[in-house]
Enzyme design. Sequence first.
Site, PDB file in Angstrom:
ATOM      1  N   ALA A  32       0.838  -1.300  -0.176  1.00 49.02           N
ATOM      2  CA  ALA A  32      -0.270  -0.236  -0.025  1.00 49.02           C
ATOM      3  C   ALA A  32       0.798   1.355  -0.111  1.00 49.02           C
ATOM      4  CB  ALA A  32      -1.054   0.069   1.215  1.00 49.02           C
ATOM      5  N   HIS A  33      -0.009   2.237   0.064  1.00 53.80           N
ATOM      6  CA  HIS A  33       0.787   3.785  -0.029  1.00 53.80           C
ATOM      7  C   HIS A  33       1.767   3.833   1.124  1.00 53.80           C
ATOM      8  CE1 HIS A  33      -2.812   4.216   2.605  1.00 53.80           C
ATOM      9  NE2 HIS A  33      -2.044   5.168   3.054  1.00 53.80           N
ATOM     10  N   ALA A  34       2.802   4.556   1.019  1.00 57.85           N
ATOM     11  CA  ALA A  34       3.789   5.113   1.949  1.00 57.85           C
ATOM     12  C   ALA A  34       4.373   3.960   2.581  1.00 57.85           C
ATOM     13  CB  ALA A  34       3.257   6.222   2.887  1.00 57.85           C
ATOM     14  N   VAL A  35       4.742   3.053   2.419  1.00 55.74           N
ATOM     15  CA  VAL A  35       5.333   1.821   2.631  1.00 55.74           C
ATOM     16  C   VAL A  35       6.732   2.035   2.486  1.00 55.74           C
ATOM     17  CG1 VAL A  35       5.502  -0.717   2.828  1.00 55.74           C
ATOM     18  CG2 VAL A  35       3.434   0.133   2.713  1.00 55.74           C
ATOM     19  N   ASN A  52       1.518   3.073   5.328  1.00 58.55           N
ATOM     20  CA  ASN A  52       2.398   3.800   6.121  1.00 58.55           C
ATOM     21  C   ASN A  52       3.044   2.764   7.114  1.00 58.55           C
ATOM     22  OD1 ASN A  52       1.464   6.405   5.534  1.00 58.55           O
ATOM     23  ND2 ASN A  52      -0.241   6.075   6.347  1.00 58.55           N
TER      24      ASN A  52
END
Length: 117
Positions: A32-35, A52
């Site tokens: 997912a986003h911002a990993v 995150n």
Amino acid sequence: MLNNSCICKGLFRGYDTIIEENVKIDNFVQIAHAVKIGQNTQVAGGVIISGNTEIGKNVWIGPNATISNALKIGDNVFISLGAVVINDLKDEERVSGNFAYNHRKFMKDFISKKINE
């Protein structure tokens, strides 16, 4: 080669998705986003990593493991197959199960349950 895997970009400035050097990602993985994934980490097939989340260096994430959002996973962590991680993990931890907890305790509990069946 990543077949049917999805790596999402960060949604906001400063919250980029970062995959460091020498990371190996198998098929059917959702990141997912911002990993952030540290060097030399191995992500097996079917893994889901929620947004995150920070994953340290030299981590092994087993097939079909799920990591909840906004967690910090330390360096040299071992996440067993099918584990569902809902808490931060410190360096060198080994976890198994749904919900994931210490691997040795998990195996001891599992064997004890099988003996008592």
